[in-house]
Design an enzyme around this catalytic site. Sequence first.
Site, mmCIF file in Angstrom:
data_model
loop_
_atom_site.group_PDB
_atom_site.id
_atom_site.type_symbol
_atom_site.label_atom_id
_atom_site.label_comp_id
_atom_site.label_asym_id
_atom_site.label_seq_id
_atom_site.Cartn_x
_atom_site.Cartn_y
_atom_site.Cartn_z
ATOM 1 N N SER A 109 -108.406 -93.644 -33.729
ATOM 2 C CA SER A 109 -109.123 -93.427 -33.290
ATOM 3 C C SER A 109 -111.227 -92.646 -34.207
ATOM 4 O O SER A 109 -110.571 -91.931 -34.886
ATOM 5 C CB SER A 109 -109.017 -91.823 -31.593
ATOM 6 O OG SER A 109 -107.797 -92.597 -31.091
HETATM 7 N N1 SAH Z 1 -103.112 -90.157 -32.534
HETATM 8 C C1 SAH Z 1 -103.815 -91.446 -33.258
HETATM 9 C C2 SAH Z 1 -104.093 -92.208 -32.583
HETATM 10 C C3 SAH Z 1 -103.384 -93.946 -32.013
HETATM 11 S S1 SAH Z 1 -103.316 -95.079 -31.042
HETATM 12 C C4 SAH Z 1 -104.661 -90.843 -34.602
HETATM 13 O O1 SAH Z 1 -104.928 -90.223 -34.771
HETATM 14 O O2 SAH Z 1 -105.835 -91.753 -34.612
HETATM 15 C C5 SAH Z 1 -102.589 -94.491 -29.640
HETATM 16 C C6 SAH Z 1 -100.916 -94.847 -29.742
HETATM 17 O O3 SAH Z 1 -100.368 -94.781 -28.923
HETATM 18 C C7 SAH Z 1 -100.060 -95.437 -30.526
HETATM 19 O O4 SAH Z 1 -99.606 -95.821 -31.655
HETATM 20 C C8 SAH Z 1 -99.604 -96.586 -29.103
HETATM 21 O O5 SAH Z 1 -98.164 -96.963 -29.915
HETATM 22 C C9 SAH Z 1 -98.689 -94.950 -28.921
HETATM 23 N N2 SAH Z 1 -98.457 -94.494 -27.646
HETATM 24 C C10 SAH Z 1 -98.725 -96.000 -26.713
HETATM 25 N N3 SAH Z 1 -97.664 -96.327 -25.096
HETATM 26 C C11 SAH Z 1 -96.941 -94.903 -25.535
HETATM 27 C C12 SAH Z 1 -95.887 -94.147 -25.107
HETATM 28 N N4 SAH Z 1 -95.605 -94.232 -23.861
HETATM 29 N N5 SAH Z 1 -95.797 -92.977 -25.865
HETATM 30 C C13 SAH Z 1 -95.758 -92.941 -27.230
HETATM 31 N N6 SAH Z 1 -96.642 -93.109 -27.690
HETATM 32 C C14 SAH Z 1 -97.630 -94.367 -26.847
#
Ligand code: SAH
Length: 265
Positions: A109
Amino acid sequence: MSKMARWMDQAAIPRPSAPTRSRHRVSQPDSAERQVDSRATAAESAEPGLVSEAVRLAMVEGLRRAGVRDSGVLEVMRNVPRHRFVEPALSSRAYEDVALPIGHAQTISRPFTVARMIELLAAPLEGTARSAARVLEIGTGCGYQAAVLARLFGEVVSIERIRGLHEQARTNLRSLRIANLRLVFGDGQLGVPQAAPYDLVIAAAAGESIPEAWLQQMQIGGRLIAPVSGGKGQALHLVERSGSDRWQLTVLDAVRFVPLRDGTA
Ligand code: SAH
């Protein structure tokens, strides 16, 4: 446009289903972003440590100018090395205020999104209430936000559904030696009941509604922030649990996150 609407618009991150658009955004930073970027590349080879400190400071100044006020959040983001969470080819862009690809069609993000969501979530918590808070993060991704959360709060549990990213996060976080962070592999829609209840819950992926498990795993008095998809796109939802059967919802403005998906991959 209200102040809130303005910052939420800025918080939008590229849709994973639109890679061209995301690449376009990343390759056309506004002038402030370009300034940070050129500082990073100009001196990177000479003194990498000092340079990353300088560009992190510039990033935090940018966040402050964009309206982030929480000094605890700003201080932590000044210290967590975001460049260690992106692939080496992108590390010179790590302190631009943009979302960047982290593989598996996911993104890290924007710093502004991370700062603003945590600021909203933690707003009423000060002192020991903050440093002792127990937090659940859904969507570990590369682990950057998890590191920021762990430096701010007492205990953090972060769950990711893509094994490759869960492992990547573990690798990225190893050298930071964060003792109060637990990474879990699984479907975050179920929450992590073994470590519940949580004072704070934060999701980095948007579902069509807030899963019941998250609401049940909140502490009474706890807060949750999550993007939710609806007919007109996604909006950030802030939920406060005021009793065993009472939750209050505040819908904030438009955002764009990757989708919350079922099961594991
Ligand atoms: N927190 C991260 C953002 C990652 S993007 C940062 O520091 O930038 C969002 C993440 O949510 C992705 O890796 C995706 O695989 C995960 N995601 C989507 N659905 C999910 C679920 N049901 N359970 C766990 N993670 C999930």
